[in-house]
Design a protein around this motif. Structure first.
Motif, PDB file in Angstrom:
ATOM      1  N   ALA A   1       2.707   9.488   6.885  1.00 50.51           N
ATOM      2  CA  ALA A   1       1.516   8.708   7.211  1.00 50.51           C
ATOM      3  C   ALA A   1       0.960   9.173   8.545  1.00 50.51           C
ATOM      4  CB  ALA A   1       1.859   7.225   7.268  1.00 50.51           C
TER       5      ALA A   1
ATOM      6  N   ALA B   1       2.286  -0.972   5.712  1.00 52.64           N
ATOM      7  CA  ALA B   1       2.119  -0.766   4.272  1.00 52.64           C
ATOM      8  C   ALA B   1       2.347  -2.056   3.506  1.00 52.64           C
ATOM      9  CB  ALA B   1       3.080   0.309   3.782  1.00 52.64           C
TER      10      ALA B   1
ATOM     11  N   ILE C   1       5.603   6.091  -4.650  1.00 60.77           N
ATOM     12  CA  ILE C   1       5.401   7.057  -3.579  1.00 60.77           C
ATOM     13  C   ILE C   1       5.769   8.426  -4.143  1.00 60.77           C
ATOM     14  CG2 ILE C   1       5.987   7.675  -1.215  1.00 60.77           C
ATOM     15  CD1 ILE C   1       7.261   4.770  -1.123  1.00 60.77           C
ATOM     16  N   LYS C   2       4.763   9.231  -4.446  1.00 62.25           N
ATOM     17  CA  LYS C   2       4.992  10.541  -5.055  1.00 62.25           C
ATOM     18  C   LYS C   2       5.419  11.531  -3.978  1.00 62.25           C
ATOM     19  CE  LYS C   2       2.645  13.953  -7.965  1.00 62.25           C
ATOM     20  NZ  LYS C   2       3.869  14.401  -8.514  1.00 62.25           N
TER      21      LYS C   2
ATOM     22  N   ASP D   1       0.854  -1.182   0.000  1.00 58.32           N
ATOM     23  CA  ASP D   1       0.000   0.000   0.000  1.00 58.32           C
ATOM     24  C   ASP D   1       0.899   1.244   0.000  1.00 58.32           C
ATOM     25  OD1 ASP D   1      -1.939   1.925   0.282  1.00 58.32           O
ATOM     26  OD2 ASP D   1      -2.443   1.394   2.346  1.00 58.32           O
ATOM     27  N   ALA D   2       1.027   1.883  -1.150  1.00 54.66           N
ATOM     28  CA  ALA D   2       1.917   3.045  -1.283  1.00 54.66           C
ATOM     29  C   ALA D   2       1.438   4.235  -0.461  1.00 54.66           C
ATOM     30  CB  ALA D   2       2.045   3.446  -2.750  1.00 54.66           C
ATOM     31  N   LYS D   3       0.130   4.331  -0.196  1.00 62.04           N
ATOM     32  CA  LYS D   3      -0.386   5.474   0.572  1.00 62.04           C
ATOM     33  C   LYS D   3       0.062   5.420   2.029  1.00 62.04           C
ATOM     34  CE  LYS D   3      -4.437   6.283  -2.247  1.00 62.04           C
ATOM     35  NZ  LYS D   3      -5.000   5.162  -2.957  1.00 62.04           N
ATOM     36  N   ALA D   4       0.278   4.226   2.547  1.00 62.58           N
ATOM     37  CA  ALA D   4       0.692   4.084   3.946  1.00 62.58           C
ATOM     38  C   ALA D   4       2.204   4.078   4.109  1.00 62.58           C
ATOM     39  CB  ALA D   4       0.113   2.804   4.532  1.00 62.58           C
ATOM     40  N   CYS D   5       2.947   3.955   3.023  1.00 60.84           N
ATOM     41  CA  CYS D   5       4.405   3.834   3.095  1.00 60.84           C
ATOM     42  C   CYS D   5       5.056   5.178   3.410  1.00 60.84           C
ATOM     43  CB  CYS D   5       4.937   3.309   1.770  1.00 60.84           C
ATOM     44  SG  CYS D   5       6.718   3.016   1.770  1.00 60.84           S
TER      45      CYS D   5
ATOM     46  N   ARG E   1       1.525  16.952   9.006  1.00 61.22           N
ATOM     47  CA  ARG E   1       1.652  16.026   7.869  1.00 61.22           C
ATOM     48  C   ARG E   1       2.251  16.713   6.645  1.00 61.22           C
ATOM     49  NH1 ARG E   1      -2.944  13.037   5.702  1.00 61.22           N
ATOM     50  NH2 ARG E   1      -1.326  11.655   4.990  1.00 61.22           N
TER      51      ARG E   1
ATOM     52  N   PRO F   1       5.375  11.779   1.621  1.00 65.77           N
ATOM     53  CA  PRO F   1       4.225  12.118   2.462  1.00 65.77           C
ATOM     54  C   PRO F   1       4.283  11.379   3.798  1.00 65.77           C
ATOM     55  CG  PRO F   1       3.527  11.412   0.277  1.00 65.77           C
ATOM     56  CD  PRO F   1       4.984  11.197   0.355  1.00 65.77           C
TER      57      PRO F   1
END
Length: 164
Positions: free
Chosen positions: A133, A92, A117-118, A39-43, A152, A131
């Motif tokens: 988390a 993640a 991961i942008k 899960d890239a959003k949680a990384c 954040r 970013p």
């Protein structure tokens, strides 16, 4: 010879004693360590998974245009040990119960799990950063709950300056 025939007839009447896989559903034990999902959003790109990977199957590297990080997991070299899942601070990475890893020889270099991961810019100094988390900020700054969303969007240096 007659004992062999008795056994053969008994086995024919009894039916197959193995799972019907790959032609039907089969039993999957609870807690089976199968293919990895990412899960890239949680990384948070801490690279702990890359460090503890027993098979060297995980790579996190910056993309050529410097817009972010690419997560690559080679299923061919993964030992399914679960160390990456255990040490991931944001969860993640998780092991699934999907054990289907058969693939054609010509696909061995394409049999990967990828994520991107942008980078985002810091709201204060505009430095590109990974970013943050919210799971990690909740652990690190549990006494400042109302300001977590503001934190954040700050890079580590700006978060440190704000905390002082």
């Amino acid at each position: 010879m007659s004992s062999f025939l008795k056994i053969a007839i008994r086995n024919l009447l009894k039916g197959p004693s193995t799972d019907p896989y790959p032609f039907g559903e089969t039993f999957v034990p609870k807690g089976l360590r199968g293919k990895i999902k990412y899960d890239a959003k949680a990384c948070v790109a801490c690279r702990m998974c890359e460090h503890v990977c027993a098979g060297g199957a995980i790579q996190i590297r910056e993309v050529a245009d410097k817009s972010g990080l690419e997560f690559i997991l080679w299923h061919n070299t993964c030992a399914f040990c679960g160390l990456c899942e255990h040490y991931c601070p944001t969860k993640a990475i998780r092991l699934t119960e999907d054990y289907h890893t058969a693939h054609r020889q010509e696909d061995k270099y394409r049999y990967v799990e990828k994520g991107f991961i942008k980078y985002v810019n810091c709201a204060r100094c505009a430095t590109p950063m990974v970013p943050v988390a919210s799971e990690l900020l909740n652990v690190a700054y549990d006494q400042v709950n109302k300001d977590i969303e503001k934190l954040r969007h700050l890079c580590p240096k700006c978060r440190q300056e704000r905390a002082l």
